[in-house]
Write an enzyme that holds these catalytic residues in place. Sequence first.
Site, PDB file in Angstrom:
ATOM      1  N   SER A 139       0.849  -1.192   0.000  1.00 11.66           N
ATOM      2  CA  SER A 139       0.000   0.000   0.000  1.00 11.66           C
ATOM      3  C   SER A 139       0.881   1.236   0.000  1.00 11.66           C
ATOM      4  CB  SER A 139      -0.855  -0.031   1.268  1.00 11.66           C
ATOM      5  OG  SER A 139      -1.347   1.255   1.540  1.00 11.66           O
ATOM      6  N   TYR A 199      -1.269   0.223  10.040  1.00 17.50           N
ATOM      7  CA  TYR A 199      -1.551  -0.368   8.728  1.00 17.50           C
ATOM      8  C   TYR A 199      -0.304  -0.262   7.831  1.00 17.50           C
ATOM      9  CZ  TYR A 199      -3.861  -0.795   4.127  1.00 17.50           C
ATOM     10  OH  TYR A 199      -4.214  -1.150   2.846  1.00 17.50           O
ATOM     11  N   LYS A 213       1.866  -3.187   6.049  1.00 17.11           N
ATOM     12  CA  LYS A 213       2.041  -3.219   4.594  1.00 17.11           C
ATOM     13  C   LYS A 213       3.516  -3.101   4.205  1.00 17.11           C
ATOM     14  CE  LYS A 213      -1.964  -3.789   2.662  1.00 17.11           C
ATOM     15  NZ  LYS A 213      -2.267  -5.148   2.145  1.00 17.11           N
TER      16      LYS A 213
HETATM   17  P1  NAI Z   1     -12.026  -4.875   0.860  1.00 16.44           P
HETATM   18  O1  NAI Z   1     -12.351  -4.628   2.300  1.00 16.44           O
HETATM   19  O2  NAI Z   1     -13.122  -4.757  -0.125  1.00 16.44           O
HETATM   20  O3  NAI Z   1     -11.364  -6.322   0.667  1.00 16.44           O
HETATM   21  C1  NAI Z   1     -10.616  -6.986   1.639  1.00 16.44           C
HETATM   22  C2  NAI Z   1     -11.284  -8.324   1.901  1.00 16.44           C
HETATM   23  O4  NAI Z   1     -10.443  -9.104   2.755  1.00 16.44           O
HETATM   24  C3  NAI Z   1     -12.633  -8.171   2.631  1.00 16.44           C
HETATM   25  O5  NAI Z   1     -13.671  -8.680   1.809  1.00 16.44           O
HETATM   26  C4  NAI Z   1     -12.449  -8.942   3.908  1.00 16.44           C
HETATM   27  O6  NAI Z   1     -13.610  -9.652   4.309  1.00 16.44           O
HETATM   28  C5  NAI Z   1     -11.300  -9.883   3.566  1.00 16.44           C
HETATM   29  N1  NAI Z   1     -10.577 -10.328   4.754  1.00 16.44           N
HETATM   30  C6  NAI Z   1     -10.199  -9.588   5.816  1.00 16.44           C
HETATM   31  N2  NAI Z   1      -9.568 -10.353   6.719  1.00 16.44           N
HETATM   32  C7  NAI Z   1      -9.532 -11.607   6.209  1.00 16.44           C
HETATM   33  C8  NAI Z   1      -8.994 -12.837   6.679  1.00 16.44           C
HETATM   34  N3  NAI Z   1      -8.378 -12.922   7.860  1.00 16.44           N
HETATM   35  N4  NAI Z   1      -9.108 -13.935   5.902  1.00 16.44           N
HETATM   36  C9  NAI Z   1      -9.750 -13.857   4.710  1.00 16.44           C
HETATM   37  N5  NAI Z   1     -10.293 -12.733   4.225  1.00 16.44           N
HETATM   38  C10 NAI Z   1     -10.179 -11.611   4.967  1.00 16.44           C
HETATM   39  O7  NAI Z   1     -10.829  -3.882   0.530  1.00 16.44           O
HETATM   40  P2  NAI Z   1      -9.914  -3.720  -0.772  1.00 16.44           P
HETATM   41  O8  NAI Z   1      -9.662  -2.280  -0.917  1.00 16.44           O
HETATM   42  O9  NAI Z   1     -10.441  -4.474  -1.914  1.00 16.44           O
HETATM   43  O10 NAI Z   1      -8.548  -4.345  -0.240  1.00 16.44           O
HETATM   44  C11 NAI Z   1      -7.839  -5.401  -0.872  1.00 16.44           C
HETATM   45  C12 NAI Z   1      -6.387  -5.309  -0.485  1.00 16.44           C
HETATM   46  O11 NAI Z   1      -5.794  -4.145  -1.071  1.00 16.44           O
HETATM   47  C13 NAI Z   1      -6.121  -5.191   1.022  1.00 16.44           C
HETATM   48  O12 NAI Z   1      -4.970  -5.927   1.357  1.00 16.44           O
HETATM   49  C14 NAI Z   1      -5.878  -3.714   1.208  1.00 16.44           C
HETATM   50  O13 NAI Z   1      -5.127  -3.477   2.362  1.00 16.44           O
HETATM   51  C15 NAI Z   1      -5.134  -3.406  -0.070  1.00 16.44           C
HETATM   52  N6  NAI Z   1      -5.095  -2.009  -0.444  1.00 16.44           N
HETATM   53  C16 NAI Z   1      -6.232  -1.374  -0.851  1.00 16.44           C
HETATM   54  C17 NAI Z   1      -6.172  -0.051  -1.249  1.00 16.44           C
HETATM   55  C18 NAI Z   1      -7.362   0.661  -1.754  1.00 16.44           C
HETATM   56  O14 NAI Z   1      -7.212   1.841  -2.117  1.00 16.44           O
HETATM   57  N7  NAI Z   1      -8.525   0.052  -1.790  1.00 16.44           N
HETATM   58  C19 NAI Z   1      -4.902   0.700  -1.193  1.00 16.44           C
HETATM   59  C20 NAI Z   1      -3.770  -0.075  -0.832  1.00 16.44           C
HETATM   60  C21 NAI Z   1      -3.881  -1.377  -0.464  1.00 16.44           C
END
Ligand code: NAI
Length: 318
Positions: A155, A168, A172
């Site tokens: 991130s 966070y 990351k």
């Molecule tokens: P999101 O919240 O839609 O997706 C993350 C998913 O991971 C959720 O559906 C959640 O239920 C699942 N999750 C959480 N803990 C879990 C576990 N222990 N086991 C299995 N599943 C689990 O958010 P998004 O934005 O799609 O995030 C995806 C990845 O991208 C994450 O790692 C986030 O940190 C990273 N990220 C996102 C950014 C953004 O701008 N959206 C920026 C930088 C990084």
Amino acid sequence: MGRISFKGRSVIVTGAGGGLGRAYSLEIARRGGAVIVNDLGGSTTGEAGETSTQYADRVVEEIRGAGGTAVASYDSVATPEGARHIVQAALDHFGRVDAVIANAGTMRYGDFETLGMEDLNALLAVHVGGSWNVIQAAWPQMKQHGYGRVVFTTSSAGMLGNAKLTAYGAAKGAVMGLMHGLAEAGKPHGILCNAVMPNAMSRMTANFKPNDLGENPWSAALGRHFDPSYTAGLVTFLASDACSTHHGIYSACGGRIGRVFVGVTRGIADDAPLDADAVASGWEKIRDAARGYDVPAHIADEFRIVAEQRGIEIPSRD
Ligand code: NAI
């Protein structure tokens, strides 16, 4: 379907029940891949509470509705046991694991003084532990096949920094330490590890206001480019056999995809130790990237670069 195909390939996408992971899963399935859609379905902060099978189920239904192949998994990536189940599901249903997209994640936001070790530990468990666990469970059989693609998720909070995302960002950033090591460990076995630094609207980021991450008049202007589909192409490529490079970090931001790298300036050097006064007088040169910089590929490469730069030859062993 485009040129890149996942026919005969099995891909694990963690945290795939929404946001970015959903977009990756749909695109890989569209290209013929069999996808394990893993999602615990908890809150975006990961605080103990309800989990839901609906997130993963909905994405699986969407994939199947479009004629693709997918199986849901609801295990947590944060425990070795959960990770073993995720990998076992891929082996049971598809017979192999060709790629792991370590995407599952949660976020805790706030001033440094308000965050505690429990916040840091929770984020380390899901981001670093989650990547570690799932990749470690898949590693032996990727090694056995001499083929694997791993995509880590870092991130800008970890790579560039934000005052409200210290815990966070720490998690990351640690994910990058893991990627750097596994990229080197995997290469001899045909396992190519890379990382992505996404920026997208999702359940996790939905409540952010434009200036929550610091004065940022640009994010609103870049608006529609924050759909997860703007990152999906990059991650799909990195997870495919079309990708033949490793140990890279790639940013998808506002419609631009680019490489992020760790560079070291030419700096200053001497045979004698440089004391604090010498550092002070050389400070501009130490900082100045315009005079040239190098991008070491791994630890030993930095030694090579310095030795070459300084005209130091490798002593003969005789
Ligand atoms: P999101 O919240 O839609 O997706 C993350 C998913 O991971 C959720 O559906 C959640 O239920 C699942 N999750 C959480 N803990 C879990 C576990 N222990 N086991 C299995 N599943 C689990 O958010 P998004 O934005 O799609 O995030 C995806 C990845 O991208 C994450 O790692 C986030 O940190 C990273 N990220 C996102 C950014 C953004 O701008 N959206 C920026 C930088 C990084």
